[in-house]
Design a protein around this motif. Structure first.
Motif, PDB file in Angstrom:
ATOM      1  N   UNK A   1       0.550  -1.199   0.169  1.00  0.00           N
ATOM      2  CA  UNK A   1       0.002   0.062   0.351  1.00  0.00           C
ATOM      3  C   UNK A   1       1.159   1.373   0.202  1.00  0.00           C
ATOM      4  N   UNK A   2       0.641   2.590   0.536  1.00  0.00           N
ATOM      5  CA  UNK A   2       0.744   3.367   0.901  1.00  0.00           C
ATOM      6  C   UNK A   2       1.872   4.223   1.674  1.00  0.00           C
TER       7      UNK A   2
ATOM      8  N   UNK B   1       9.353   2.222   2.049  1.00  0.00           N
ATOM      9  CA  UNK B   1       9.487   0.563   2.852  1.00  0.00           C
ATOM     10  C   UNK B   1      10.545  -0.153   2.450  1.00  0.00           C
ATOM     11  N   UNK B   2      11.865  -0.203   1.438  1.00  0.00           N
ATOM     12  CA  UNK B   2      12.584  -1.032   0.572  1.00  0.00           C
ATOM     13  C   UNK B   2      14.186  -0.621   1.625  1.00  0.00           C
ATOM     14  N   UNK B   3      13.340   0.785   1.623  1.00  0.00           N
ATOM     15  CA  UNK B   3      14.917   1.458   2.872  1.00  0.00           C
ATOM     16  C   UNK B   3      14.697   2.221   3.564  1.00  0.00           C
ATOM     17  N   UNK B   4      13.662   1.978   4.337  1.00  0.00           N
ATOM     18  CA  UNK B   4      13.070   3.353   5.749  1.00  0.00           C
ATOM     19  C   UNK B   4      12.693   1.840   6.227  1.00  0.00           C
ATOM     20  N   UNK B   5      12.966   1.141   7.535  1.00  0.00           N
ATOM     21  CA  UNK B   5      12.086   0.745   7.753  1.00  0.00           C
ATOM     22  C   UNK B   5      11.726   0.835   9.526  1.00  0.00           C
ATOM     23  N   UNK B   6      11.677   1.786   9.194  1.00  0.00           N
ATOM     24  CA  UNK B   6      10.417   2.351   9.993  1.00  0.00           C
ATOM     25  C   UNK B   6       9.087   3.104   9.115  1.00  0.00           C
ATOM     26  N   UNK B   7       9.175   2.926   7.873  1.00  0.00           N
ATOM     27  CA  UNK B   7       8.166   3.126   6.585  1.00  0.00           C
ATOM     28  C   UNK B   7       6.764   2.993   7.300  1.00  0.00           C
TER      29      UNK B   7
ATOM     30  N   UNK C   1       5.105  11.497   0.099  1.00  0.00           N
ATOM     31  CA  UNK C   1       6.101  10.667   0.828  1.00  0.00           C
ATOM     32  C   UNK C   1       6.442   9.621  -0.943  1.00  0.00           C
ATOM     33  N   UNK C   2       6.226   9.202  -1.036  1.00  0.00           N
ATOM     34  CA  UNK C   2       6.285   8.478  -2.934  1.00  0.00           C
ATOM     35  C   UNK C   2       7.358   8.447  -3.412  1.00  0.00           C
ATOM     36  N   UNK C   3       8.461   7.623  -3.428  1.00  0.00           N
ATOM     37  CA  UNK C   3       9.992   8.304  -3.494  1.00  0.00           C
ATOM     38  C   UNK C   3       9.831   7.847  -5.353  1.00  0.00           C
ATOM     39  N   UNK C   4       9.349   6.806  -6.294  1.00  0.00           N
ATOM     40  CA  UNK C   4       8.885   7.181  -7.140  1.00  0.00           C
ATOM     41  C   UNK C   4       9.830   6.041  -7.274  1.00  0.00           C
TER      42      UNK C   4
END
Ligand code: GLU
Length: 257
Positions: A169-170, A175-181, A197-200
């Protein structure tokens, strides 16, 4: 409910470009079951180019337009053959519709498209829609199937648009880079902060990312269509989404149909 389900290439194919048979079989089974339960379903399916890459044994995603279009022509055929075969196991008939931006921009053509879909739904047929990649040029291309899904959902007055992707989801950050996402379960307003928030993130075979999904959410919700982004890894998730359970990210509808 009238529901548009969009599946991305990363859901349909392995990274090799070849079909993820187990997943596509499950998708067709769950969709047929939802039809049997009385819902009207429309599938917006990517995967033509991805499937063409696999079938032509190309080593990587093509960069030039003629090769992309050739891959789409081969892959679209393979895709429909597969859907036709799998849906018919559950007594469901499918129909192929290929669209471009110009078909939607032109009132008469859009009307014809809508009429065709309504008639197919009356027949209990599942329309399967993709962009008409082989004739798409920069001027008329819709460009990504998230947007195509939203355009289709609003044109046919769907109650719900579901984008099945390789992400849950959003999230508040990637979440691949930030474990607190953190996953955002419900979005009422698509604010600039949400866009930020959307890294692309884009997968190697598909074309969409979170940005195109938010754009799709904007188009859909403004016209009264609720939208859910969820992970298509297990197509059984569709049952819970249709029942309104808390799955993925749900964008609440704002405007009227
Ligand atoms: N129309 C493209 C295809 O079938 C996919 C576009 C997209 O995934 O956004 O390969």
């Amino acid at each position: 409910m009238r529901i548009v389900i969009k599946v991305g290439t990363s859901t349909l194919a392995h990274p090799s470009g070849l079909l993820n048979i187990r997943r596509v079989e499950e998708l067709c089974k769950v969709m047929s079951d939802l039809e049997n339960a009385g819902h009207e379903l429309i599938l917006v399916s990517s995967g033509a180019i991805g499937m063409g890459i696999g079938k032509l044994s190309l080593k990587e995603k093509p960069h030039d337009i003629p090769t992309k279009q050739a891959a789409a022509a081969v892959g679209q055929c393979e895709l429909m053959y597969t859907y036709d075969k799998l849906f018919s196991e559950y007594n469901r008939t499918v129909a192929q519709i290929l669209l471009n931006g110009a078909d939607i921009a032109n009132d008469e053509r859009r009307q014809n498209f809508e009429n065709t879909v309504y008639r197919l739904l009356q027949f209990g047929v599942i329309p399967i829609i993709n962009e008409n990649d082989t004739v798409a040029t920069e001027e008329i291309v819709i460009g990504d199937n998230d947007t195509l899904g939203a355009v289709v959902a609003t044109a046919v007055g769907a109650d719900l648009l579901i984008l099945l992707s390789d992400i849950d989801g959003l999230f508040t950050s990637d979440p691949h880079k930030d474990e607190n996402a953190k996953l955002l379960p419900i979005i009422e307003d698509i604010t600039p902060e949400i866009y930020a928030m959307t890294g692309g993130a884009v997968t190697s075979l598909g074309t969409g990312g979170m940005h195109t999904k938010l754009h799709a959410a904007q188009i859909a919700t403004e016209k009264g269509v609720e939208m859910v982004i969820a992970n298509g890894q297990d197509p059984d998730i569709l049952y819970d989404i249709v029942e309104g359970k808390n799955i993925g990210t749900r964008f609440l509808a704002k405007g009227e149909h």
